[in-house]
Scaffold this motif. Sequence first.
Motif, short mmCIF file in Angstrom:
data_model
loop_
_atom_site.label_atom_id
_atom_site.label_comp_id
_atom_site.label_asym_id
_atom_site.label_seq_id
_atom_site.Cartn_x
_atom_site.Cartn_y
_atom_site.Cartn_z
N GLU A 39 0.83 -1.20 0.00
CA GLU A 39 0.00 0.00 0.00
C GLU A 39 0.88 1.26 0.00
OE1 GLU A 39 -2.81 0.84 -0.65
OE2 GLU A 39 -3.13 2.79 0.28
N ILE A 40 1.95 1.26 0.77
CA ILE A 40 2.87 2.42 0.80
C ILE A 40 3.39 2.67 -0.61
CG2 ILE A 40 5.14 3.22 1.59
CD1 ILE A 40 4.51 1.80 4.28
N TYR A 41 3.72 1.59 -1.31
CA TYR A 41 4.23 1.74 -2.67
C TYR A 41 3.18 2.35 -3.59
CZ TYR A 41 5.87 0.70 -7.32
OH TYR A 41 6.25 0.82 -8.64
N PHE A 42 1.94 1.87 -3.49
CA PHE A 42 0.91 2.38 -4.40
C PHE A 42 0.53 3.82 -4.07
CE2 PHE A 42 0.59 -0.98 -7.15
CZ PHE A 42 0.29 -2.19 -6.56
N ILE A 43 0.64 4.19 -2.82
CA ILE A 43 0.40 5.60 -2.45
C ILE A 43 1.50 6.48 -3.06
CG2 ILE A 43 0.41 7.26 -0.54
CD1 ILE A 43 -1.04 5.14 1.16
N SER A 44 2.75 6.02 -2.96
CA SER A 44 3.84 6.82 -3.53
C SER A 44 3.73 6.85 -5.06
CB SER A 44 5.21 6.31 -3.09
OG SER A 44 5.44 5.04 -3.62
N ASN A 45 3.22 5.77 -5.65
CA ASN A 45 2.99 5.73 -7.10
C ASN A 45 1.95 6.78 -7.49
OD1 ASN A 45 3.32 4.59 -9.76
ND2 ASN A 45 1.34 3.61 -9.49
N PHE A 46 0.91 6.90 -6.66
CA PHE A 46 -0.12 7.90 -6.93
C PHE A 46 0.46 9.32 -6.78
CE2 PHE A 46 -3.80 10.41 -7.04
CZ PHE A 46 -3.89 11.17 -5.89
N LEU A 47 1.27 9.53 -5.73
CA LEU A 47 1.84 10.87 -5.50
C LEU A 47 2.80 11.27 -6.63
CD1 LEU A 47 2.45 10.66 -1.64
CD2 LEU A 47 0.68 11.98 -2.84
N LYS A 48 3.48 10.26 -7.20
CA LYS A 48 4.42 10.51 -8.29
C LYS A 48 3.67 10.76 -9.61
CE LYS A 48 6.89 7.22 -10.33
NZ LYS A 48 7.78 6.06 -10.52
N ASN A 49 2.56 10.06 -9.76
CA ASN A 49 1.83 10.07 -11.02
C ASN A 49 0.33 10.24 -10.71
OD1 ASN A 49 1.03 9.71 -13.62
ND2 ASN A 49 1.72 7.59 -13.81
N LYS A 50 -0.06 11.51 -10.55
CA LYS A 50 -1.42 11.77 -10.05
C LYS A 50 -2.46 11.62 -11.16
CE LYS A 50 -0.26 14.51 -6.06
NZ LYS A 50 0.22 15.79 -5.57
N GLN A 51 -3.00 10.42 -11.22
CA GLN A 51 -4.05 10.13 -12.19
C GLN A 51 -5.14 9.37 -11.45
OE1 GLN A 51 -2.79 7.83 -15.60
NE2 GLN A 51 -0.74 8.69 -15.50
#
Lengths: 266, 92
Positions: A193-205
Amino acid sequence: MHLRIHFNTDSMVFINRLLKINQELSFIKFKKEKLITFCMVLTQIAPSWFFGYDVILELLFAIISLVISIFAFKIYKKTSQNSIKIFGISFILISISYFIQSFLNFLIISKLTEKICIAVKIQSITSFNNFGILAHILAMTIGLSLLTYITLKQENLKLLWLLIIIPLSAILLNTNIIYMFYLIASILLIFIEIYFISNFLKNKQIKTLLVAIAFFFLLIGNLHFLISVNHQIFYAIGHILELFAYIFILTNFYLVLKNGKKKRAS
Amino acid sequence: MVRKRERLEIIHDILHAIQEKKGKSKPTHILYKSNLSHQMLSDYLAELIRKEFMIEVKDKKGNKMYELTDKAYNFLKDYQIIKGFVDSYGLD
């Protein structure tokens, strides 16, 4: 609620020696005032009104995971990217895990377990259920370990083996297998989940947000299963939270296909 | 500030550069269009040949050229879907 416990000694001795199981508890659900054979480690008690719904939900989760897995393998065929292959394998293992869980719960509800044991000449229902539960745990743990490995972005086979062996050892050599399984799964899901949150913060879609929310619900659902040992309602709540998670995963999948085809057409 | 391209995006740019030249192109054109250093491009081209996205051919004068395979065309056709899936799970 009074429970009487039966054991088939031969298979039980073998399994219990292997797993050091607490013999008073079981993974199998039970109905009120009905005698059922127990074995395994932990009782996961479902509220009676939820019987059947869990079978359907687990089947749905299995199908959605399978769809994602198949699509991942199609993408891997086009890109030859290892991380996508591992992603596909992880989701197929998660799917298998849900299929086993759904099947086992269906057998219990439909009382077919005994007939199957007779048909395939298994000496005891407990052995049959034990192996089913172990298969469910193995598949889910390895699936989540593979997902965790992808999130670490390290191409290192030794790390992958560590991520598989350590959780499995912790689970299988514990006296309380089911509890340890949900605990380990929760820890792995926290990393994911931490990874997917950082993925969202990096790539806000919207797509990355949907995935982050989905795995958040999976994490919270898993934590509810942890508590459900002593509180029936959390078993049902856990399933409902997982349902939300898979709805988000399916929605993301639909958006990926829809937007991809739209951009291709333009 | 120029955004750093992801790996799949770079592969798409390389294959698209070759596709623009009707599926066959010299390395210099690819280098110009892909906006990569010579060393990075060499590494990517070697990987793409290994993964059967392209093959190395020679033109009539004996100059090295790169030609796209069916796999590359499928990749380019479905690129948006691939990118969408990879981005949503951070698999790049």
